[in-house]
Design a protein around this motif. Structure first.
Motif, short mmCIF file in Angstrom:
data_model
loop_
_atom_site.label_atom_id
_atom_site.label_comp_id
_atom_site.label_asym_id
_atom_site.label_seq_id
_atom_site.Cartn_x
_atom_site.Cartn_y
_atom_site.Cartn_z
N ALA A 236 -5.45 82.94 57.64
CA ALA A 236 -5.56 84.17 58.41
C ALA A 236 -6.82 84.08 59.27
N LEU A 237 -6.93 84.98 60.24
CA LEU A 237 -8.12 85.00 61.09
C LEU A 237 -9.35 85.34 60.27
N GLY A 238 -10.44 84.67 60.57
CA GLY A 238 -11.69 84.91 59.88
C GLY A 238 -12.61 85.87 60.62
N ARG A 239 -13.81 86.01 60.08
CA ARG A 239 -14.77 86.97 60.61
C ARG A 239 -15.09 86.72 62.08
N ARG A 240 -15.33 85.49 62.45
CA ARG A 240 -15.73 85.20 63.82
C ARG A 240 -14.58 85.35 64.80
N ALA A 241 -13.36 85.03 64.37
CA ALA A 241 -12.20 85.17 65.27
C ALA A 241 -11.91 86.63 65.54
N LYS A 242 -12.11 87.49 64.55
CA LYS A 242 -11.81 88.91 64.73
C LYS A 242 -12.70 89.55 65.78
N ARG A 243 -13.86 88.95 66.03
CA ARG A 243 -14.74 89.48 67.08
C ARG A 243 -14.15 89.23 68.46
N LEU A 244 -13.22 88.29 68.55
CA LEU A 244 -12.59 87.96 69.84
C LEU A 244 -11.30 88.72 70.07
N SER A 245 -10.79 89.38 69.04
CA SER A 245 -9.47 89.99 69.13
C SER A 245 -9.51 91.29 69.93
N VAL A 246 -8.34 91.64 70.48
CA VAL A 246 -8.20 92.88 71.22
C VAL A 246 -8.15 94.05 70.25
N ALA A 247 -8.77 95.14 70.60
CA ALA A 247 -8.78 96.31 69.72
C ALA A 247 -7.36 96.82 69.48
N ALA A 248 -7.13 97.31 68.28
CA ALA A 248 -5.81 97.84 67.94
C ALA A 248 -5.51 99.07 68.77
N PRO A 249 -4.24 99.29 69.12
CA PRO A 249 -3.89 100.48 69.89
C PRO A 249 -4.29 101.74 69.13
N PRO A 250 -4.72 102.77 69.85
CA PRO A 250 -5.13 104.00 69.15
C PRO A 250 -3.94 104.68 68.49
N ARG A 251 -4.24 105.45 67.47
CA ARG A 251 -3.20 106.21 66.79
C ARG A 251 -2.63 107.23 67.77
N PRO A 252 -1.31 107.44 67.75
CA PRO A 252 -0.73 108.41 68.70
C PRO A 252 -1.26 109.81 68.46
N CYS A 253 -1.23 110.63 69.49
CA CYS A 253 -1.74 111.99 69.39
C CYS A 253 -0.87 112.81 68.45
N ALA A 254 -1.39 113.98 68.07
CA ALA A 254 -0.69 114.83 67.12
C ALA A 254 0.69 115.24 67.63
N ALA A 255 0.79 115.50 68.93
CA ALA A 255 2.08 115.92 69.50
C ALA A 255 3.11 114.80 69.39
N ALA A 256 2.69 113.56 69.62
CA ALA A 256 3.60 112.43 69.50
C ALA A 256 4.02 112.22 68.06
N ARG A 257 3.08 112.34 67.14
CA ARG A 257 3.41 112.19 65.72
C ARG A 257 4.38 113.28 65.27
N ALA A 258 4.26 114.47 65.85
CA ALA A 258 5.17 115.56 65.50
C ALA A 258 6.58 115.25 65.95
N VAL A 259 6.72 114.61 67.10
CA VAL A 259 8.05 114.23 67.59
C VAL A 259 8.69 113.22 66.64
N VAL A 260 7.92 112.23 66.22
CA VAL A 260 8.43 111.21 65.30
C VAL A 260 8.79 111.85 63.96
N GLU A 261 7.95 112.77 63.50
CA GLU A 261 8.21 113.43 62.22
C GLU A 261 9.50 114.26 62.28
N HIS A 262 9.80 114.81 63.45
CA HIS A 262 11.02 115.59 63.60
C HIS A 262 12.26 114.71 63.40
#
Length: 250
Positions: A74-100
C-alpha cells in the motif's frame, strides 16, 4: 550565493530504474491497498526480479509499506504527501436526496464522486456497506459505477489495467465492453448483474453538472435477480434523484 553545482551525470541504467520505480508506485496507487508483487509485475509486464527490487527500494524509502499479512503493498507515508486530496463530503442537501432513495429501497444505495477522473465513494449506505469497495477503482469494467466512469473517457483502456474475470458473466473482451460503454455513454445508465459476484448486481446512473461534466454516480446494489426484475422502476427512481443532485454537486 553559492553557485549551483551539477550533480554527477546519470549512468545509462539510472533513468530506466527511475522510470521503473515510478511505474511501480503509480500501479500501487491505481490498484489500491493489497496489490501483490505478482499483480504489479503482470500489470506492468516487468520482470519479477525487477519488480521486487523496485518494491524493496520504495518500501525502504517509505513510499510504500508492506501490509501486516505480508501479502501485498500500500502507499506509504511519503507517497501520501503526493496524493490528491479526497473529494469533500457532499452537502447536507445532497445527502438528504440520497437518504430519500434509501428509505424507498431495501438494498444498498451509494453516491460516488468522479472528480479528477477517479472513482471514490463519498456517501455509502450505513445499513448496507459495500463489500467490494476496494475493487471499484481496480476493476471498473466489472462494476456499474466503474462503467459510468469508463464510458466518459476518450480511451477507457487507459483506466483498465486488468480485465479480470470474476464470474462467468464478467465482460473480458474489449470489443464487447466497447459496445456496452457506448450505450452507457448514450443513456447515462450502467448495469452489472453477476459480473463481480454471481449473486449480486447493481445499477448506476450518472450525475452531470450544468456544463455536462460527469461529477458523480448514484447506484443501488442488491440481489442480481431482484435488480433485473425491477429494472424499469429503479432506473426511473435513480434518474429522478440524480436530477435533484445535479445542482447540489456542481
Amino acid at each position: 550565493m553559492s553557485p549551483v553545482v551539477d550533480p554527477a551525470p546519470l549512468s545509462g541504467r539510472q533513468p530506466k530504474a527511475v522510470r521503473n520505480a515510478l511505474a511501480v508506485l503509480e500501479e500501487v496507487a491505481a490498484a489500491g491497498p493489497g496489490v501483490t508483487a505478482k499483480e504489479i509485475s503482470a500489470a506492468l509486464r516487468m520482470p519479477p526480479a525487477t519488480t521486487y527490487r523496485m518494491l524493496n527500494l520504495l518500501v525502504g524509502e517509505e513510499y510504500l509499506v508492506r501490509l501486516p499479512d505480508l501479502r501485498g503493498f500500500a502507499l506509504g507515508r511519503r507517497a501520501k504527501r503526493l496524493s490528491v486530496a479526497a473529494p469533500p463530503r457532499p452537502c447536507a442537501a445532497a445527502r438528504a436526496v440520497v437518504e430519500h432513495v434509501r428509505q424507498q429501497l431495501r438494498w444498498g444505495v451509494h453516491l460516488a464522486s468522479y472528480s479528477d477522473g477517479r472513482l471514490v465513494l463519498i456517501d455509502t449506505d450505513p445499513d448496507h456497506p459495500p463489500s467490494d469497495e476496494a475493487l471499484l477503482a481496480r476493476f471498473p469494467h466489472a462494476t456499474a459505477l466503474g462503467k459510468i466512469l469508463l464510458a466518459d473517457q476518450p480511451d477507457w483502456r487507459a483506466l483498465v489495467r486488468d480485465m479480470r474475470s470474476f464470474t462467468e458473466r464478467t465482460i473480458t473482451e474489449p470489443t464487447r465492453l466497447d459496445v456496452e460503454l457506448k450505450e452507457v455513454a448514450r443513456t447515462g445508465i450502467a448495469w452489472q448483474l453477476g459480473e463481480l459476484r454471481s449473486d449480486r448486481g447493481c445499477l448506476a446512473v450518472s450525475v452531470r453538472d450544468e456544463a455536462g461534466t460527469l461529477v458523480a454516480g448514484l447506484t443501488v446494489s442488491g440481489p442480481a435477480n431482484g435488480i433485473a426484475e425491477r429494472r424499469g422502476a429503479l432506473v426511473t427512481m435513480l434518474e429522478q434523484h440524480a436530477q435533484q443532485l445535479r445542482p447540489l454537486l456542481a
